[in-house]
Design an enzyme around this catalytic site. Structure first.
Site, short mmCIF file in Angstrom:
data_model
loop_
_atom_site.label_atom_id
_atom_site.label_comp_id
_atom_site.label_asym_id
_atom_site.label_seq_id
_atom_site.Cartn_x
_atom_site.Cartn_y
_atom_site.Cartn_z
N ASP A 10 -6.37 -5.99 5.14
CA ASP A 10 -7.52 -5.65 4.29
C ASP A 10 -8.40 -6.87 4.09
OD1 ASP A 10 -9.19 -4.18 2.71
OD2 ASP A 10 -7.70 -3.68 1.19
N LYS A 45 2.55 -14.09 5.99
CA LYS A 45 2.82 -15.03 4.91
C LYS A 45 4.32 -15.25 4.82
CE LYS A 45 1.15 -17.61 1.58
NZ LYS A 45 0.49 -18.88 1.93
N TYR A 74 0.82 -1.21 0.00
CA TYR A 74 0.00 0.00 0.00
C TYR A 74 0.86 1.27 0.00
CZ TYR A 74 -4.48 -2.33 0.58
OH TYR A 74 -5.60 -3.09 0.38
N ASP A 103 -3.25 -17.65 4.94
CA ASP A 103 -4.28 -18.48 4.34
C ASP A 103 -4.87 -19.45 5.35
OD1 ASP A 103 -1.58 -19.26 4.04
OD2 ASP A 103 -2.12 -20.90 2.74
#
Length: 380
Positions: free
Chosen positions: A269, A205, A135, A245
């Site tokens: 987000d 992640k 971002y 995930d």
């Protein structure tokens, strides 16, 4: 009288409607809670379409100065400018004012229809890093001179041979810093301790992005061990982590295992909107952007401008209203916020809501935006 000046941006599309509703209910709740001894003086500042029409700029300096002066503000949804210039007004506000935490509490209100069996088990507070990650907006379009320079540097200077189609590839940079990680995780840990929440989960992640997402995980644990060692040793705070995930799956299957979430910008987000869906949708999801070092904070509706329903008296004002409740808590006017939460709970349980929520309730009684506003005020 204790009076606080709070700048506000009405916003674009449905923004003026949800802002007006929020202000009416908050003013009524303050009057009820404090018998006329406290008051908010609302100061309108402009951004988005209104600012562009009047001043030829989407984000006037005067608006930023007002937020800096009063250290607080609230805003309705803002349009995303088309073409060049500011990519997102929301992102620009967060980065310019260094509001490094996007705070998103997610909880269930009885009576609201949910797609999951036990939405009451969802009770989480997301600390989303607000200024780094992709971002930051550092990217170059495929075919541009800049993209070719980036590839040339990667290939010739850094020995990178993994770009499969260099001529048609766009490139982006994902900055994640130790300092940015530490201040976010520090805020999440402090919030958990101060509010009696049992755990902080670092969502990342890092199994794929070893040095950015992996660094976030490593630096987060190191910060927690260094600054909150006693709380961890005593069992007052539990630190854990989860790959993003897997977390998206676990949050559906066993949400009761999670309380406070610390995560980077993009994951935040995804996570915050997914969790909001479990308790009824983005229409009742509040949000805040906070710098815990300076105390600066801007509270905001988390949904978009919805121009297709603007002016039709059907928009749900609860996202902006609940962000206003967060604002009341931020300034210590908790009693007024509690009155609003209680009124919403009784309204939803009885089936009274705007059409987006009421149409899914077995006992739903749809109300227009103005009528819902008056109904909540009557329940205070």
């Amino acid at each position: 009288m204790e009076k606080i000046v709070i700048p506000f941006i009405a916003g674009d599309g449905v923004g003026p409607e949800v802002t007006q509703s929020m202000q009416h209910i908050i003013d009524a709740a303050i009057e009820k809670a404090y018998n006329g001894t406290r008051k908010i003086e609302w100061l309108e500042v402009i951004a988005g379409g209104k600012a562009f029409d009047q001043l030829g700029t989407y984000l006037p300096d005067e608006t930023l100065e007002a937020f800096k002066k009063y250290h607080i503000g609230i805003k309705g949804p803002l349009m995303t400018p088309v073409g060049g210039g500011i990519r997102s007004l929301n992102v620009a506000l967060r980065q310019t004012l260094d509001l490094y935490v996007c705070l998103r509490p997610v909880r269930y209100y009885k009576g609201i229809e949910s797609p999951v069996k036990k939405p009451q088990n969802v009770d989480m507070v997301i600390f989303r890093e607000n200024t780094e990650d992709i971002y930051a907006g550092i990217e170059w379009d495929a075919g541009s001179d800049e993209a070719r320079k980036v590839y040339s540097f990667l290939h010739e200077e850094m020995g990178v041979n993994k770009v499969r189609f260099p001529e048609t590839s766009s490139f982006g940079i994902k900055p994640v810093s130790k300092e940015g990680t530490e201040r976010l995780v520090r805020a999440a840990c402090r919030y958990a301790i101060d509010n009696g929440r049992p755990s902080v989960t670092i969502v990342h992640k890092g199994n794929i992005m070893k040095f950015t997402e992996g660094g976030f995980k490593r630096w987060g644990y190191e910060l927690a061990e260094r600054e909150f060692h006693e709380e961890i040793e005593s069992g007052k705070l539990r630190m854990q982590d989860c790959i993003a995930d897997a977390f998206l799956q676990n949050a559906l299957l066993k949400p009761e295992n999670y309380s406070v979430i610390a995560t980077l910008n993009l994951n935040g987000d995804y996570v915050s909107d997914m969790l909001a869906a479990q308790v009824g949708g983005i229409g009742i999801a509040p949000g805040a952007n906070i710098n815990y070092s300076t105390g600066d904070a801007i509270f905001e509706a988390t949904h978009g401008t919805a121009p297709d329903i603007a002016g039709k008296n059907i928009v749900n004002p609860c996202s902006n209203l609940l962000s206003g409740v967060m604002m009341l808590e931020h300034i210590g006017w908790n009693k007024a916020g509690e009155l609003i939460n209680s009124a919403l709970e009784r309204s939803f349980e009885a089936g009274y809501a705007t059409i987006d929520l009421a149409r899914l309730m077995d006992n739903g009684h749809p109300l227009g935006t103005r009528e819902f506003t008056q109904h909540i005020i009557s329940l205070l």
